[in-house]
Structure formats: structure tokens, C-alpha cells
Design an enzyme around this catalytic site. Structure first.
Site, PDB file in Angstrom:
ATOM      1  CE  LYS A  53      -4.471   0.902   0.385  1.00 20.56           C
ATOM      2  NZ  LYS A  53      -5.550  -0.017   0.042  1.00 20.56           N
TER       3      LYS A  53
HETATM    4  N1  GLU Z   1      -7.178   0.081  -3.151  1.00 25.57           N
HETATM    5  C1  GLU Z   1      -7.960  -1.079  -3.405  1.00 25.57           C
HETATM    6  C2  GLU Z   1      -7.999  -1.972  -2.176  1.00 25.57           C
HETATM    7  O1  GLU Z   1      -7.788  -1.523  -1.083  1.00 25.57           O
HETATM    8  C3  GLU Z   1      -7.539  -1.804  -4.663  1.00 25.57           C
HETATM    9  C4  GLU Z   1      -6.113  -2.250  -4.712  1.00 25.57           C
HETATM   10  C5  GLU Z   1      -5.685  -2.777  -6.064  1.00 25.57           C
HETATM   11  O2  GLU Z   1      -6.485  -2.814  -6.981  1.00 25.57           O
HETATM   12  O3  GLU Z   1      -4.510  -3.145  -6.182  1.00 25.57           O
HETATM   13  O4  GLU Z   1      -8.326  -3.117  -2.239  1.00 25.57           O
END
Ligand code: GLU
Length: 448
Positions: free
Chosen positions: A130
Site C-alpha cells: 500500500k
Molecule cells: N485500493 C484497493 C484496495 O484496497 C484496490 C487495490 C488494487 O487494486 O490493487 O483493495
């Protein structure tokens, strides 16, 4: 999934010996520790070896960068960015980028660990990561937002890549930001051929290699999970009622798809206020209104039957399913006391505090955890990555079908773990995710 088997989580907070071994402070208010504690509790139930537990207790890499950006008035501001790479046992690191004033290292760490669990649970071959930039994207001009994005990419470019770490949208970022992201990365990595470099990020605009269905994917995943799991709880979307916190991308799609399948959305709350309609809110009109006005406040003035309600009234509204689709940690014990629902479907990451969770479980509320409910986004991100790499593009129906298949199988895995281990749904979801990671570590061993 008989209701009688619902019990409050048995785990004692922060009692794993791993914390002392790794020198981690046992602070029960820390979101990262809360997340890891739930993971380690499940790891204990599953009897995962000590070596896997210590690996998962901390991210592989925690990257922090500072970079200057020229603002529209000519002065330069310094921004702080993060990329936390939690685990890559199952595949490249994967997870969103958040642009928000409250982005902190521990939150990003926590969200990265959740990504490891989500990807494993839905069995997409990715690890977890993240990132984010501490900024207020709603106050930046489009040019400033673009320059922040491009400088951030240049700062982290050596640490990411289509085979190594693949970012995506999250709160405060969107397809346009991903387009700037991909363009910058393609410009600075001349050794990687165009199409390969395009796969460095997902959630791109469809015209630029994005997948059909990616925008609605997280909301659709929530509905796919509910359609699969509600009947076992003697509930259904058709004829069912729900309330929603947050009406951004995830909340609005969940709301629209809930009504399209015959349910009613009684109440919606966001940072601007709360609204209610005993006959059900017009979820499509509300979506159009929020896109224009920036929030739900004032919708009652334009739509007959809708009325403004207080925060307390919002939480107390009697519904079948309560869907938090906004920030983390919104369901505190005080809010949980007010809530009047049978099921919580966690569309946001970590929306329920451990203390709030205990209150809900004592009330007999079933909690469908975030790593299951919110995994639709990363699942379609995986489809996007596959399409970029193969140069074969899928139609919307195929995306919908494949997403549904992944979500239904993940929901069944959670149900099986719950029965087999006699645990509540959150621990069952972590067990179902950890089972896969544990098997891979057993096969790979630990280098050297
Ligand atoms: N931000 C989204 C999540 O928390 C998607 C992450 C992604 O598609 O890699 O799942």
C-alpha cells in the site's frame, strides 16, 4: 453459519509472544497492531509455523520519500510519500495509493498487510502493498495533482515495476491519477517495453489499458459476497434493506447494485451529513447529486421523500445490512451500541475497531470482514494486469463473471474455515487466506 454459533471473538488483545520478540510496542490503539493481532490470532488457530508468523508480523520493506513540487502560485512545497511492501510470497506486491491528509506510516502498513490477506483469500497471484502521499487532493488544482503524482512516481520508480510492485487507486486517487502514473513510469523506464511498463499500475482509464468493470469492481464484489452469504443468514438482497457510510466510488456502486437487485437503501451518511427515506433512496439520483455537490447533504431538498437525519439517527436506523464504505475505524463501541442491523458488510478497509466488533458480536450481528467484502477491486486489478500482459482484452460480461467466481469461491472458503475451526467470520477469513500463504512457504522454504 447457524446464528447460534456466533460468539464474541475469544482472542485476547495483543497477547502474541511475537510482539516482544520483534520489539513491537503493544499499543491497542495502533491500527497496524490491531490488524496484525487478528492475523496472528488466526495463524495460531491454524498452527502456522513460528517462521511464517514473524515474517508476516512486519512488512518486507517500508519506503518513505520526500519530494518537492511546484505549486500554481510558483512556490515549492515538500510532500511526504509512502510505499509499504508487506509480503510477496504469492506474487508481486500489489495495492492501492491513497492521497489523503491523514496518511501515516502505521495506517499504510496496516493496509498493506490487509492487501496480502485479500489477494491470498481471493487467490490472485499477488502479495500485498500500500502507498500514499500526505496531501489534500480535493484542494489541489489538476496541474498540482499531476505534478505531485509524477514526482512521487519518480521517487519510488526504482522500487516498483510490473513484475515487482503494482500500485492502483485508493482513497483520493482515480483513473486519471493512474494514467499520469503509468505515463511517468513509461517515460523514465526506457528499458521496459511500452506495454510491459503499462502494467506497472492498475485502475487505468479503459482507453489506456484499463479493464472494463474496474471502476465498479469493489462495490460489485461487496454485492457478490452478500448475494452468496445472505441466504445462509435467512436474508436476501431482494426485499432487503441497507444503510451505507460513504457514497464515493465503493459506496455508490454498492448502493446502486443493491437497489438494482431489488433491495432498498434506507439511509446514507458521509462527511457532509446523513439522509434517509423510508421508501428507499433513489441511489442513481444520489450518485449524480454527490458527483455534483461533493456530498449527500442537501439531497433531501431536491428529492421528494428524502429527509435529513442526525448521525445518531443514521446509526440507529433499522436495516438488514449496514455497509461501511468510507474511512477506517468508524465503528467504535459507541456507534456499535446504536447500530440496529443483522449484518455488517465491511466494504471499507478496517472500518470496525476491535472494541466496536466486540459490541456488535455481543448483539449477535454477523460481520463479513473487509478482506472478503472489499476484495473485488484488486481482483479486477489482477484481470487488468493479465489483459495488459497478454494484449487480449475482455468484454464486460467476462469481467463480471470472473469477478463473481472469485468472490463466491472466497466467500465459500471463509464459510468452510468458520465451520472447520469454529471461529467467527473475521478469523475464518484470515485462516482461509493464511492457509494458502502457509502452504507456499512450506514449499518454498526460507532462503538461504
Ligand atoms: N485500493 C484497493 C484496495 O484496497 C484496490 C487495490 C488494487 O487494486 O490493487 O483493495
Amino acid at each position: 453459519m447457524a446464528k447460534a454459533s456466533i460468539t464474541a471473538p475469544s482472542r485476547q488483545q495483543l497477547d502474541s509472544p511475537v510482539y516482544d520478540e520483534l520489539g513491537m510496542e503493544r499499543n491497542p490503539d495502533n491500527l497496524y497492531l490491531q490488524t496484525i493481532d487478528a492475523v496472528l490470532h488466526a495463524a495460531e488457530v491454524l498452527e502456522l509455523p513460528h517462521r511464517v508468523q514473524i515474517i508476516l508480523a512486519q512488512p518486507v520493506n517500508e519506503i518513505m520519500v520526500h519530494f518537492p513540487v511546484r505549486m500554481d502560485d510558483g512556490h515549492h512545497a515538500l510532500f511526504k510519500g509512502y510505499r509499504v511492501q508487506h509480503n510477496n510470497a504469492l506474487g508481486p506486491f500489489k495495492g492501492g495509493l491513497r492521497f489523503h491528509p491523514d496518511v501515516h506510516l502505521d495506517d499504510v502498513k496496516s493496509l498493506s498487510a490487509l492487501m496480502t490477506m485479500k489477494c491470498s483469500l481471493v487467490r490472485v497471484p499477488f502479495g500485498g502493498a500500500k502507498g500514499g502521499v500526505k496531501c489534500d487532493p480535493w484542494k489541489l488544482s489538476s496541474g498540482e495533482l499531476m505534478r505531485v503524482t509524477r514526482r512521487f512516481v519518480s521517487a519510488i520508480a526504482p522500487m516498483i515495476g510490473p513484475d515487482h510492485d503494482i500500485p492502483a487507486p485508493d482513497m483520493g486517487t482515480n483513473a486519471q491519477v493512474m494514467a499520469w502514473f503509468a505515463d511517468t513510469y513509461m517515460n523514465i523506464t526506457r528499458g521496459v517495453s511500452g506495454n510491459d511498463a503499462l502494467a506497472v499500475v492498475t485502475g487505468k482509464p479503459v482507453e489506456m489499458g484499463g479493464s472494463l468493470g474496474r471502476e465498479k469492481a469493489t462495490g460489485q464484489g461487496v454485492i457478490d459476497v452478500l448475494a452468496e452469504m445472505l441466504p445462509e443468514l435467512n436474508l436476501s438482497i431482494k426485499g432487503g434493506t441497507c444503510s451505507l457510510i460513504g457514497y464515493g466510488n465503493v459506496g455508490s456502486w454498492a448502493g446502486k447494485l443493491w437497489t438494482e437487485r431489488g433491495g432498498t437503501v434506507l439511509a446514507v451518511m458521509d462527511h457532509t451529513g446523513a439522509i434517509y427515506n423510508s421508501e428507499g433512496l433513489d441511489t442513481h439520483a444520489l450518485d449524480a447529486y454527490v458527483k455534483e455537490a461533493g456530498g449527500v447533504n442537501g439531497f433531501e431538498k431536491t428529492h421528494h421523500g428524502a429527509q435529513k437525519i442526525s448521525e445518531e439517527e443514521f446509526y440507529s436506523t433499522q436495516v438488514d445490512v449496514f455497509i461501511p464504505a468510507a474511512l477506517e475505524q468508524m465503528i467504535t463501541p459507541e456507534k456499535a451500541q446504536l447500530m440496529n442491523c443483522k449484518v455488517v458488510a465491511e466494504a471499507a478497509n478496517a472500518p470496525t475497531t476491535p472494541a466496536g466488533e466486540r459490541v456488535l458480536m455481543e448483539k449477535g450481528v454477523e460481520i463479513l470482514p473487509a478482506i472478503l467484502c472489499s476484495a473485488g477491486g484488486v481482483t479486477v486489478s489482477y484481470f487488468e494486469w493479465v489483459q495488459n500482459r497478454s494484449n487480449v482484452y475482455w468484454d464486460a460480461e467476462k469481467v463480471d463473471d470472473e469477478l463473481n467466481r472469485h468472490m463466491v469461491l472466497a466467500a465459500r472458503r471463509v464459510g468452510l474455515a468458520r465451520h472447520r475451526y469454529g471461529v467467527e467470520m473475521r478469523t475464518a477469513a484470515y485462516i482461509a487466506a493464511l492457509d494458502q500463504i502457509g502452504k507456499v512457504y512450506a514449499l518454498r522454504g526460507i532462503f538461504p
